[in-house]
Design a protein around this motif. Structure first.
Motif, PDB file in Angstrom:
ATOM      1  N   GLU A  42      50.304  35.038  40.304  1.00 53.78           N
ATOM      2  CA  GLU A  42      50.586  33.763  41.225  1.00 53.78           C
ATOM      3  C   GLU A  42      51.041  34.517  42.649  1.00 53.78           C
ATOM      4  O   GLU A  42      50.735  34.090  43.480  1.00 53.78           O
ATOM      5  N   ALA A  43      51.816  35.429  42.400  1.00 57.57           N
ATOM      6  CA  ALA A  43      52.567  36.203  43.534  1.00 57.57           C
ATOM      7  C   ALA A  43      51.282  37.036  44.312  1.00 57.57           C
ATOM      8  O   ALA A  43      51.612  37.144  45.508  1.00 57.57           O
ATOM      9  N   HIS A  44      50.265  37.391  43.489  1.00 51.92           N
ATOM     10  CA  HIS A  44      49.560  38.490  43.975  1.00 51.92           C
ATOM     11  C   HIS A  44      48.003  37.996  44.242  1.00 51.92           C
ATOM     12  O   HIS A  44      47.403  38.632  44.804  1.00 51.92           O
ATOM     13  N   VAL A  45      47.716  36.925  43.769  1.00 55.28           N
ATOM     14  CA  VAL A  45      46.433  36.321  43.787  1.00 55.28           C
ATOM     15  C   VAL A  45      46.453  35.063  44.638  1.00 55.28           C
ATOM     16  O   VAL A  45      46.730  34.010  44.201  1.00 55.28           O
ATOM     17  N   ALA A  46      45.924  35.021  45.687  1.00 55.68           N
ATOM     18  CA  ALA A  46      46.065  33.950  46.741  1.00 55.68           C
ATOM     19  C   ALA A  46      44.797  33.083  46.398  1.00 55.68           C
ATOM     20  O   ALA A  46      44.744  31.873  46.405  1.00 55.68           O
ATOM     21  N   GLU A  47      43.660  33.652  46.220  1.00 57.32           N
ATOM     22  CA  GLU A  47      42.598  32.827  46.086  1.00 57.32           C
ATOM     23  C   GLU A  47      41.902  33.174  44.605  1.00 57.32           C
ATOM     24  O   GLU A  47      41.362  34.073  44.297  1.00 57.32           O
ATOM     25  N   TRP A  48      41.952  32.143  43.583  1.00 57.16           N
ATOM     26  CA  TRP A  48      41.586  32.315  42.274  1.00 57.16           C
ATOM     27  C   TRP A  48      40.021  32.554  42.187  1.00 57.16           C
ATOM     28  O   TRP A  48      39.430  33.178  41.304  1.00 57.16           O
ATOM     29  N   THR A  49      39.416  31.567  42.912  1.00 63.33           N
ATOM     30  CA  THR A  49      37.942  31.868  42.587  1.00 63.33           C
ATOM     31  C   THR A  49      37.158  33.115  42.912  1.00 63.33           C
ATOM     32  O   THR A  49      36.383  33.632  41.962  1.00 63.33           O
ATOM     33  N   PRO A  50      37.400  33.709  44.069  1.00 69.48           N
ATOM     34  CA  PRO A  50      37.022  35.043  44.331  1.00 69.48           C
ATOM     35  C   PRO A  50      37.543  36.262  43.154  1.00 69.48           C
ATOM     36  O   PRO A  50      36.798  36.965  42.649  1.00 69.48           O
ATOM     37  N   HIS A  51      38.751  35.831  42.920  1.00 65.20           N
ATOM     38  CA  HIS A  51      39.593  37.016  41.935  1.00 65.20           C
ATOM     39  C   HIS A  51      38.519  36.959  40.517  1.00 65.20           C
ATOM     40  O   HIS A  51      38.412  37.865  40.116  1.00 65.20           O
ATOM     41  N   LEU A  52      38.654  35.517  40.086  1.00 68.50           N
ATOM     42  CA  LEU A  52      37.799  35.310  38.817  1.00 68.50           C
ATOM     43  C   LEU A  52      36.491  36.041  38.773  1.00 68.50           C
ATOM     44  O   LEU A  52      35.864  36.566  37.915  1.00 68.50           O
ATOM     45  N   ALA A  53      35.684  35.819  40.043  1.00 67.49           N
ATOM     46  CA  ALA A  53      34.218  36.426  40.224  1.00 67.49           C
ATOM     47  C   ALA A  53      34.307  37.960  40.152  1.00 67.49           C
ATOM     48  O   ALA A  53      33.456  38.712  39.693  1.00 67.49           O
ATOM     49  N   ARG A  54      35.476  38.702  40.661  1.00 65.60           N
ATOM     50  CA  ARG A  54      35.447  39.962  40.725  1.00 65.60           C
ATOM     51  C   ARG A  54      35.995  40.560  39.211  1.00 65.60           C
ATOM     52  O   ARG A  54      35.371  41.369  38.884  1.00 65.60           O
ATOM     53  N   MET A  55      36.564  39.763  38.482  1.00 64.75           N
ATOM     54  CA  MET A  55      36.938  39.973  37.242  1.00 64.75           C
ATOM     55  C   MET A  55      35.630  39.918  36.178  1.00 64.75           C
ATOM     56  O   MET A  55      35.350  40.886  35.354  1.00 64.75           O
ATOM     57  N   LYS A  56      34.767  39.123  36.588  1.00 64.47           N
ATOM     58  CA  LYS A  56      33.520  38.760  36.002  1.00 64.47           C
ATOM     59  C   LYS A  56      32.755  40.056  36.092  1.00 64.47           C
ATOM     60  O   LYS A  56      32.160  40.623  35.226  1.00 64.47           O
ATOM     61  N   ASP A  57      32.866  40.308  37.421  1.00 61.94           N
ATOM     62  CA  ASP A  57      31.784  41.364  37.761  1.00 61.94           C
ATOM     63  C   ASP A  57      32.433  42.822  36.998  1.00 61.94           C
ATOM     64  O   ASP A  57      31.566  43.767  36.433  1.00 61.94           O
ATOM     65  N   PHE A  58      33.815  42.884  37.064  1.00 61.07           N
ATOM     66  CA  PHE A  58      34.438  44.113  36.452  1.00 61.07           C
ATOM     67  C   PHE A  58      34.021  44.099  34.973  1.00 61.07           C
ATOM     68  O   PHE A  58      33.675  45.291  34.487  1.00 61.07           O
ATOM     69  N   TRP A  59      34.093  43.079  34.075  1.00 57.52           N
ATOM     70  CA  TRP A  59      34.058  43.276  32.749  1.00 57.52           C
ATOM     71  C   TRP A  59      32.411  43.229  32.309  1.00 57.52           C
ATOM     72  O   TRP A  59      32.227  43.854  31.594  1.00 57.52           O
ATOM     73  N   ALA A  60      31.659  42.602  33.385  1.00 57.59           N
ATOM     74  CA  ALA A  60      30.074  42.991  33.253  1.00 57.59           C
ATOM     75  C   ALA A  60      29.957  44.288  33.325  1.00 57.59           C
ATOM     76  O   ALA A  60      28.986  44.885  32.793  1.00 57.59           O
ATOM     77  N   SER A  61      30.550  45.128  34.407  1.00 56.14           N
ATOM     78  CA  SER A  61      30.350  46.408  34.426  1.00 56.14           C
ATOM     79  C   SER A  61      30.832  47.342  33.411  1.00 56.14           C
ATOM     80  O   SER A  61      30.170  48.395  32.772  1.00 56.14           O
ATOM     81  N   VAL A  62      31.747  46.817  32.713  1.00 53.05           N
ATOM     82  CA  VAL A  62      31.943  47.474  31.463  1.00 53.05           C
ATOM     83  C   VAL A  62      31.328  47.369  30.341  1.00 53.05           C
ATOM     84  O   VAL A  62      31.041  48.261  29.435  1.00 53.05           O
ATOM     85  N   ALA A  63      30.970  46.125  30.083  1.00 54.18           N
ATOM     86  CA  ALA A  63      30.067  45.844  28.817  1.00 54.18           C
ATOM     87  C   ALA A  63      28.772  45.830  28.888  1.00 54.18           C
ATOM     88  O   ALA A  63      27.948  45.917  27.991  1.00 54.18           O
ATOM     89  N   LEU A  64      28.173  45.408  30.147  1.00 56.91           N
ATOM     90  CA  LEU A  64      26.755  45.145  30.270  1.00 56.91           C
ATOM     91  C   LEU A  64      26.016  46.234  31.163  1.00 56.91           C
ATOM     92  O   LEU A  64      25.173  46.938  30.863  1.00 56.91           O
ATOM     93  N   GLU A  65      26.471  46.158  32.470  1.00 48.60           N
ATOM     94  CA  GLU A  65      25.706  47.019  33.484  1.00 48.60           C
ATOM     95  C   GLU A  65      26.693  47.847  34.547  1.00 48.60           C
ATOM     96  O   GLU A  65      27.300  47.387  35.174  1.00 48.60           O
TER      97      GLU A  65
END
Length: 154
Positions: free
Chosen positions: A50-73
């Motif tokens: 909560e102290a470091h993530v100001a906007e959750w929607t873009p953070h979650l989108a980046r984390m989805k891209d991160f895990w997709a990069s790890v597991a898929l592409e």
């Protein structure tokens, strides 16, 4: 048209293997959303995020891209997770242990099968160890003693 090179064949193989286990963008989205709901309500990790993530929607989108990069592409995610985690300050094995506990609980609920869960568990373990090692080296220098792998209990 030329025949695909090694990198293209390797990416296609990785994607096919992931899809065969039920790993796709929908699963990754569900995994990330469910995991971060748990993180946000966690007494140890919630306040840090909560102290470091100001906007959750873009953070979650980046984390989805991160895990997709790890597991898929590979290559879908662009960024430097190490610098982000070093910048938080004060992170130690207890935080990464808790992160892994929450991650693994989420996988127990979300992963479509053991094989898919194992892909994400192993990747998370490597990532946690790498981040903790980088943080310890940044904070304590190269002679900091025990490795991150030795200090992570999960």
């Amino acid at each position: 048209m030329t025949e695909p090179g090694y990198a293209e064949r390797a990416r296609a193989k990785k994607m096919a293997q992931a899809h065969a286990m039920g790993i796709d963008d929908a699963l990754i989205s569900d995994l990330v959303e469910t995991f971060y709901r748990a993180v946000r309500s966690d007494a140890l990790l919630g306040p840090i995020f909560e102290a470091h993530v100001a906007e959750w929607t873009p953070h979650l989108a980046r984390m989805k891209d991160f895990w997709a990069s790890v597991a898929l592409e590979p290559g879908r995610f662009r960024g430097n997770p190490m610098l982000k985690h070093i910048a938080v300050g004060g992170l130690d094995h207890v935080h990464f242990d808790r992160w892994l506990v929450l991650w693994n609980r989420t996988l127990d609920d979300v992963a479509p099968n053991d094989a898919a869960g194992q892909v994400f568990r192993e990747a998370a373990g490597r990532i946690a160890s790498s981040l903790l090692t980088g943080i310890k080296v940044q904070r304590d220098g190269l002679g900091s003693g025990s490795s991150a792998r030795e200090t992570l209990s999960c």
